[in-house]
Every structure is written in C-alpha cells, then in structure tokens.
Design a protein around this motif. Structure first.
Motif, PDB file in Angstrom:
ATOM      1  N   LEU A 596     -17.012 100.135 113.213  1.00  0.00           N
ATOM      2  CA  LEU A 596     -17.126  98.703 113.481  1.00  0.00           C
ATOM      3  C   LEU A 596     -17.788  98.449 114.833  1.00  0.00           C
ATOM      4  CD1 LEU A 596     -13.661  97.445 112.157  1.00  0.00           C
ATOM      5  CD2 LEU A 596     -15.902  96.994 111.145  1.00  0.00           C
ATOM      6  N   GLU A 597     -17.387  99.207 115.833  1.00  0.00           N
ATOM      7  CA  GLU A 597     -17.973  99.053 117.158  1.00  0.00           C
ATOM      8  C   GLU A 597     -19.445  99.441 117.164  1.00  0.00           C
ATOM      9  OE1 GLU A 597     -15.380 101.476 119.428  1.00  0.00           O
ATOM     10  OE2 GLU A 597     -13.940  99.873 119.844  1.00  0.00           O
ATOM     11  N   TYR A 598     -19.790 100.441 116.354  1.00  0.00           N
ATOM     12  CA  TYR A 598     -21.189 100.864 116.278  1.00  0.00           C
ATOM     13  C   TYR A 598     -22.083  99.724 115.825  1.00  0.00           C
ATOM     14  CZ  TYR A 598     -25.305 103.608 115.000  1.00  0.00           C
ATOM     15  OH  TYR A 598     -26.586 104.095 114.904  1.00  0.00           O
ATOM     16  N   LEU A 599     -21.548  98.868 114.964  1.00  0.00           N
ATOM     17  CA  LEU A 599     -22.304  97.725 114.462  1.00  0.00           C
ATOM     18  C   LEU A 599     -21.920  96.432 115.184  1.00  0.00           C
ATOM     19  CD1 LEU A 599     -22.288  98.648 110.671  1.00  0.00           C
ATOM     20  CD2 LEU A 599     -24.188  98.796 112.275  1.00  0.00           C
ATOM     21  N   GLU A 600     -21.347  96.585 116.388  1.00  0.00           N
ATOM     22  CA  GLU A 600     -21.071  95.478 117.300  1.00  0.00           C
ATOM     23  C   GLU A 600     -19.993  94.521 116.803  1.00  0.00           C
ATOM     24  OE1 GLU A 600     -24.722  93.635 118.420  1.00  0.00           O
ATOM     25  OE2 GLU A 600     -25.648  95.510 119.058  1.00  0.00           O
ATOM     26  N   PRO A 603     -13.084  95.388 117.381  1.00  0.00           N
ATOM     27  CA  PRO A 603     -11.788  95.430 116.690  1.00  0.00           C
ATOM     28  C   PRO A 603     -10.753  94.500 117.298  1.00  0.00           C
ATOM     29  CG  PRO A 603     -12.652  97.648 117.004  1.00  0.00           C
ATOM     30  CD  PRO A 603     -13.533  96.732 117.793  1.00  0.00           C
ATOM     31  N   GLU A 604     -10.800  94.307 118.619  1.00  0.00           N
ATOM     32  CA  GLU A 604      -9.828  93.418 119.255  1.00  0.00           C
ATOM     33  C   GLU A 604     -10.062  91.962 118.835  1.00  0.00           C
ATOM     34  OE1 GLU A 604      -7.215  94.245 120.964  1.00  0.00           O
ATOM     35  OE2 GLU A 604      -7.722  96.365 120.726  1.00  0.00           O
ATOM     36  N   ILE A 605     -11.317  91.565 118.740  1.00  0.00           N
ATOM     37  CA  ILE A 605     -11.623  90.211 118.274  1.00  0.00           C
ATOM     38  C   ILE A 605     -11.206  90.050 116.814  1.00  0.00           C
ATOM     39  CG2 ILE A 605     -13.516  88.617 117.759  1.00  0.00           C
ATOM     40  CD1 ILE A 605     -14.975  89.686 120.200  1.00  0.00           C
ATOM     41  N   LEU A 606     -11.443  91.103 116.016  1.00  0.00           N
ATOM     42  CA  LEU A 606     -11.027  91.065 114.607  1.00  0.00           C
ATOM     43  C   LEU A 606      -9.521  90.832 114.496  1.00  0.00           C
ATOM     44  CD1 LEU A 606     -12.193  93.600 111.898  1.00  0.00           C
ATOM     45  CD2 LEU A 606      -9.772  93.099 112.172  1.00  0.00           C
ATOM     46  N   LEU A 607      -8.739  91.565 115.303  1.00  0.00           N
ATOM     47  CA  LEU A 607      -7.284  91.422 115.267  1.00  0.00           C
ATOM     48  C   LEU A 607      -6.847  90.031 115.742  1.00  0.00           C
ATOM     49  CD1 LEU A 607      -6.131  94.910 116.574  1.00  0.00           C
ATOM     50  CD2 LEU A 607      -5.513  93.896 114.369  1.00  0.00           C
ATOM     51  N   GLU A 608      -7.500  89.528 116.773  1.00  0.00           N
ATOM     52  CA  GLU A 608      -7.132  88.217 117.283  1.00  0.00           C
ATOM     53  C   GLU A 608      -7.422  87.122 116.262  1.00  0.00           C
ATOM     54  OE1 GLU A 608      -5.728  85.240 119.870  1.00  0.00           O
ATOM     55  OE2 GLU A 608      -5.371  87.399 119.650  1.00  0.00           O
ATOM     56  N   GLU A 633       0.294  95.004 111.689  1.00  0.00           N
ATOM     57  CA  GLU A 633       0.571  96.433 111.915  1.00  0.00           C
ATOM     58  C   GLU A 633      -0.267  97.305 110.984  1.00  0.00           C
ATOM     59  OE1 GLU A 633       4.747  96.763 111.389  1.00  0.00           O
ATOM     60  OE2 GLU A 633       5.243  95.913 113.363  1.00  0.00           O
ATOM     61  N   HIS A 634      -0.399  96.870 109.732  1.00  0.00           N
ATOM     62  CA  HIS A 634      -1.218  97.620 108.770  1.00  0.00           C
ATOM     63  C   HIS A 634      -2.672  97.688 109.240  1.00  0.00           C
ATOM     64  CE1 HIS A 634       1.699  98.592 105.843  1.00  0.00           C
ATOM     65  NE2 HIS A 634       1.796  97.409 105.243  1.00  0.00           N
ATOM     66  N   VAL A 635      -3.183  96.567 109.710  1.00  0.00           N
ATOM     67  CA  VAL A 635      -4.579  96.524 110.146  1.00  0.00           C
ATOM     68  C   VAL A 635      -4.776  97.377 111.402  1.00  0.00           C
ATOM     69  CG1 VAL A 635      -6.424  95.037 111.002  1.00  0.00           C
ATOM     70  CG2 VAL A 635      -5.002  94.283 109.092  1.00  0.00           C
ATOM     71  N   GLU A 636      -3.829  97.275 112.348  1.00  0.00           N
ATOM     72  CA  GLU A 636      -3.935  98.086 113.563  1.00  0.00           C
ATOM     73  C   GLU A 636      -3.936  99.582 113.229  1.00  0.00           C
ATOM     74  OE1 GLU A 636      -1.901  95.433 117.109  1.00  0.00           O
ATOM     75  OE2 GLU A 636      -0.600  96.560 115.752  1.00  0.00           O
ATOM     76  N   ALA A 637      -3.060  99.994 112.319  1.00  0.00           N
ATOM     77  CA  ALA A 637      -3.004 101.398 111.929  1.00  0.00           C
ATOM     78  C   ALA A 637      -4.285 101.815 111.214  1.00  0.00           C
ATOM     79  CB  ALA A 637      -1.791 101.641 111.036  1.00  0.00           C
ATOM     80  N   SER A 638      -4.776 100.936 110.373  1.00  0.00           N
ATOM     81  CA  SER A 638      -5.982 101.245 109.607  1.00  0.00           C
ATOM     82  C   SER A 638      -7.188 101.447 110.513  1.00  0.00           C
ATOM     83  CB  SER A 638      -6.267 100.131 108.607  1.00  0.00           C
ATOM     84  OG  SER A 638      -7.376 100.430 107.802  1.00  0.00           O
TER      85      SER A 638
END
Length: 647
Positions: A596-600, A603-608, A633-638
């Motif tokens: 995800l980071e490679y394509l900009e 992940p933190e914005i996604l979680l927020e 929690e599921h998303v963070e672990a994933s």
C-alpha cells in the motif's frame, strides 16, 4: 487390432513419477525423488548427500514461514558457478589455449543482495566479477565487488555521471570496463576523461551479422538495440585515437541473446567476432579481452533439443566451442590469445531456487450421477440411457472407438435439447442441472475407457481437457513467474510429495489474481508443451504442495504488484557437512502495508478513515462498539501480514 480398455497401472513407483515429470532430465542431479515419494535436494548434483524437501519445509513452517515460499539453495548456486569454471578450465587445457577465462554475472538476472553477495564470495577463487546494465546496478557492483582482479563490465545506456563514476572507480582500484554500445558513448567517454584527467578501461560492443536462434534472436544483427556497426566501430577507433584514448581499448563484446537453444549459431558468431578482434589489434588497440556475452542456455524441458525450452548442447560443448574457435582465429592472425569472458546469468542462477506454493482448493465440472425420479424430462432420461449404453460397451478393436464417438455425440445432442427446453421454460433449473451432470458423467466414463497409445478422434481427445480440474494456487503468476504470462516460458512444475502414488487427475493452476491470465496451463513434456499436468486428488484437510523449478533467473526482479500481491517469503539454505542445514538468511515477503505504501496509500490514513466510518455507524445504531473495535483490530493485524492467503 486389440486395444487396452484400462488405464490403471498395477503398481505405481517413484520411477514412474520421475519419468512422468522428467525430473532426471531437467534436474541436473540436484533434484531427485526419494523412497518416501518426496523431492530430495542434492546440493552437489550427487545423490550421496540428499535432503528431504518436505522435512525441510515442515521445519521452516515451524519458524512461521508461510507459503508461498521461495527457497534458495546456495550450495546449488555455488555448484553451478563451479561447473561453469570447470568446463572452461577443461576446454583451455584440452585445446592448449594460452589464455584464461574470467566470468562475470549480469546483475539484471537476479539483483537480490544475498544472491549477488553469495556469488562474489563463492567466485572469489576465480576473480569472478559482475556486469552492470544501469546506474543502480553499477552502484551495487561498486559496493560489493572489492577484488581488484575481478572485472566490472559496464553495459547499457550511459550518461556522463555513469562514465565519471566508472573512471573514479578505476582510481579506487576496481577494474570497470565501459563498453561503447551507442555511437554517442564515445564522445561522453572523451568528455569525461578530459574533465577528470583520467580515463576508464574501454570496450566496444559489435553488431554481428551472424544469425542467432531462439526467442531472443533479435538481440543480434543490424537492427539490434545495442552495439556498433562496422563503420561505426571504425569511426569510434578514429575518435579514440585522436583523443589519445585508443590505448585504453581493451575489450570486444558481442551478445547472441538470452537462452541460445542451438549451438550451431554460436560458432559463426565466434568466428566473426574473432576476426573483428584481430582487426582492432591491427588498428592499434592493445585489446586483451573478448566478451562473448550471455546466452548460455539451460534445458528447461530435459529434451536436449533446439526447442525454445531446451538446448541441443551441454555446458562443456559451449566452453569447447568458445575456446577452440577463438584460438583458431587468433593463431591464424598470429596475435595473442585474449582472456575470455562470459556474462552467463541464466545458466548460473536458474536451478538454485524453488518456488513452493500450496493448493487452496479445486474446481471441476460436476460429473456425479444425480438421483433419479419418475417425472424427469425426456432429455434427462435419454442421457441416463446413453450413460448405461457407454458402460456396456466393450472395446475389443480400434474401430470400436466409433461407438464411443457416437455415444458422445448423442450426449451432446441431448444436453442441447435440455438447454433449449430450459430457455423456452419447459423444464426447471433442477432438470437442467441434471442434464449437465449426466453429460459430464458420460464424458468421464468415456475417458476412463479410452485406450492409450493409439490415435484418438479429435473430439474424444479433447474430453480429458474438458474434464480437467482447476487447482487454486496460493501465488500470483505476475509476481513470482511473470515470464509464464509475458512470453509463454515454461518451467518444470510438479508436486513435491505423494510421488509414490499415481496422480490420477489432470489439471492446471489458477492463481489468486482477478485476471483470467493468472494461470499456469503450459507444462513441459520432453520437448513438447502440454496444457494439463497429472496431479493427485486434492483433500481439503491435507496439505498439497507444488514446486516451480528453474525460476532463479529474472522471475523475481521482473515480477509486478498485480492485485497488490507482493513478494513472497524467501530463505537461503546452506547444508552442513554433518547432514544438517543452516538458514543463512530469511527475507520476509511484503506485508499489505508495504504494498500500500509503495503505491502511496498511507495505512494510518486508511485506519483513521475506517475509524471515523465506524463512529458514524455506532452513532446511527448500525454497529456495536465491540464489533467496531474488532473490525479495527482485524484490519490492523491484516496490514502486518502477508498479501497471500494464510492457512
């Protein structure tokens, strides 16, 4: 003519599996099948010291290394490198060649740090070097290659900074040879040399008129991407002489293309290159090195033929031709014999890695016989009668195949009748399903009765393909085996266990991507290509592992992130003298966060964003706080886990 009416073998052995998958033909002794029916790894190409691959995998799994898993056997890499040098040493001794051989590895073949470092470490006794085709590869080579006697061949497109870097590296004690591959490289070399007051070692790549063979035959000739024509070479010699740089011209280079399948094309190219080399000396260049480029092929299908997936020569044949031809050319011109260079990548790196992937499930046409009832439609009743008729047939003569053909034609007609009736609303979905099941039951029964080793009618021959099973593989073809998709390259693919049992299914593999091209459906067949691979029955409660072999060259670095499937877990294995092994390196595959980071995508914005959506759902009474927390929690672990499916 009497025909066999059964395809069932009385007893299946590991020898049967070895012949079926051709492992003895393409494995070069590195891979065998042991008495347990598992693949064994023989690090030196000898069965005296073999290691059970399944036992190794069980222990790697206990280290939390999940499939798909790329295993690199550094012993095999070293052995392939050793065999290359042994072949040239033997040729040099046999032909009394008064020169030497000095190889380089093209970094583009596999740029992984541990791979390149391992090659340089193992090759230090031969002053083994590297070939760089870009500025980043040049930086890799400069950081790893510390041996002052090792060669660094600088190929590819160049700018002034590339050439200046090579000049400064020479002053550092390295041996970079800047190869002129485009006409404007000459002026860049002159300009850089004047600016720094120093010069690089120089080479020239020639466009040969000789013909090549195989998939990359366009790498040679007047229209090839790199190299100078003969008039351009003469102009380059003139400009270097004017700039007082001709004394730095030490190397002639040519390239026949990757995976040369026919040894016949090599000698013509060597003869032409040998004459050009001699003429360069006559024009005043000191020379000293002749680089025959890459192209040393490997036998993917084990057929030892000039097919695209094979070679009609051995490693020793190749070395002999290079040494003998260049010796003949140079001695006839009474000039010193050059140091011979090869840029062999595929031949060194292909065998040392195996991609292991697990099967997640399967899919096949429904061929079970549905329960009968009294109100079935006419088409379904006709199909049942046809099935009974097929079971009653006795194949005593080859002409009796016509009876099977006729029965299959009847089955297709009755199936078409049922489909027409469904479209018009005369039968329901249940009856249509029965018609399809019975049709494929007829097909399955016919296939089981088809004799082997005789010419079959086209329609009957295709039945096996129609009944093939799709095995769902936990991998991305685009990430781990891109050449199978891009250029129809075939690799040896086979189960790595259960090989003492007969594989009674015919199947192919579908990968995890949402792309119809994401499949493996071309398999080696001793010089031919087949679309289906014999496989074992898949049991959801039992692990079924498949190996893709000979993929150590190019596949990793050319893979992409289609559907955001990233790199797999990888391990480097070294075997020890006491029969054990060491895990030298573990390279964890990409996590979902990585890709995800490679394509900009942050992940933190996604979680927020997901947290805010959860809060709105909680306020609206659509989601409980406990469930919202569980989702986060599921998303963070994933995000921390592999992009591949976990068992």
């Amino acid at each position: 003519m009497a025909v066999k009416i059964t395809n069932q073998s009385l007893s299946w052995t590991i020898q049967n599996s070895s012949e079926l998958y051709g492992i003895d033909r393409w494995g070069k002794g590195y891979f065998t099948i042991n008495e347990k029916g598992n693949i064994s790894i023989c690090p030196n190409g000898s069965n005296n010291k073999s290691h059970d691959l399944m036992e190794l995998l069980d222990e790697l799994e206990s280290r939390k290394l999940k499939f798909p898993l790329l295993i690199r056997f550094d012993d095999i890499l070293e052995d392939c490198l050793k065999n290359l040098h042994k072949a040239f040493e033997k040729a040099i001794n046999d032909y009394q060649y008064q020169g030497k051989y000095q190889g380089v590895f093209p970094i583009k073949c596999n740029q992984q740090r541990h791979v390149v470092e391992e090659l340089i470490t193992c090759g230090s006794k031969w002053n083994f070097g590297l070939e760089a085709g870009s500025k980043p590869e040049l930086l890799i080579a400069l950081s790893i290659l510390e041996d002052p006697k090792a060669l660094l061949i600088c190929n590819g497109y160049k700018d002034q900074r590339y050439i200046e870097t090579a000049i400064l590296a020479r002053q550092l004690g390295r041996q970079p040879i800047v190869v002129i591959e485009q006409a404007n490289d000459v002026e860049l070399i002159i300009k850089s040399s004047n600016l720094l007051g120093a010069s690089p070692l120089i080479g020239i790549r020639a466009k040969l008129s000789s013909q090549s063979s195989g998939r990359w035959s366009s790498s040679i000739g007047d229209k090839s991407k790199f190299g100078l024509s003969i008039p351009e070479i003469l102009k380059a010699i003139k400009r270097l002489k004017e700039a007082n740089l001709l004394n730095e011209l030490k190397l002639l280079h040519f390239h026949l293309g990757s995976q040369i399948n026919d040894i016949g094309v090599l000698k013509d190219a060597l003869q032409e290159a040998g004459q050009i080399y001699a003429e360069l000396i006559n024009l005043g260049a000191p020379m000293g090195y002749l680089d025959v480029g890459g192209g040393l092929g490997i036998d993917y299908d084990g057929s030892q033929t000039a097919s695209i997936a094979s070679t009609n020569y051995s490693l020793q044949n190749y070395a002999n031709d290079v040494v003998a031809t260049i010796k003949e050319c140079c001695e006839s011109k009474k000039i010193p014999l050059p140091t011979l260079i090869t840029e062999s990548g595929r031949a060194i790196a292909s065998h040392f890695s195996i991609l292991i992937f697990n099967i997640l499930g399967k899919n096949s046409l429904p061929s079970d016989i549905p329960k009968e009832n009294e109100k079935e439609c006419l088409s379904v009743r006709n199909l049942r009668e046809t099935l009974v008729h097929i079971n009653s047939l006795e194949l005593k003569q080859e002409k009796d195949l016509a009876k099977l053909q006729e029965a299959w034609n009847d089955s297709l007609k009755f199936k078409a009748d049922a489909l027409a009736a469904f479209r018009l609303g005369y039968i329901d979905l249940v009856e249509r399903a029965k018609a399809e099941q019975l049709t494929w039951a007829c097909a399955k029964t016919i296939v089981n009765q088809l004799p082997k080793n005789i010419l079959l009618p086209k329609e009957l021959k295709k039945l096996s393909e129609s009944l093939a099973v799709t095995y769902y593989a936990n991998l991305s073809v685009f990430r781990s085996a891109p050449d199978t998709w891009a250029i129809d390259q075939v690799f040896p693919i086979m189960p790595i266990h259960r090989l003492s049992k007969e594989p009674k299914k015919l199947g192919h593999f579908a990968d995890l991507t949402c792309d119809s091209d994401g499949k493996l459906d071309q398999f080696i067949d001793n010089g031919k290509i087949k679309n289906l691979l014999p496989l074992h029955e898949f049991n959801q409660n039992e692990k079924y592992l498949i190996g893709l072999f000979l993929g150590g060259a190019y596949q990793e670095v050319m893979g992409n992130l289609h559907n955001l499937f990233g790199s797999t877990n990888a391990v480097h294995i070294r075997f020890t003298e006491n029969g054990n092994y060491k895990v030298e390196h573990v390279i964890r595959g990409n996590t979902k966060s990585n890709v995800l980071e490679y394509l900009e995508h942050d992940p933190e914005i996604l979680l927020e964003r997901l947290r805010k959506s959860s809060e709105l759902a909680i306020q609206g009474g659509h989601l409980k706080i406990h469930d919202a927390q569980k989702l986060i929690e599921h998303v963070e672990a994933s995000l921390r886990q592999s992009t591949y499916l976990q068992s």
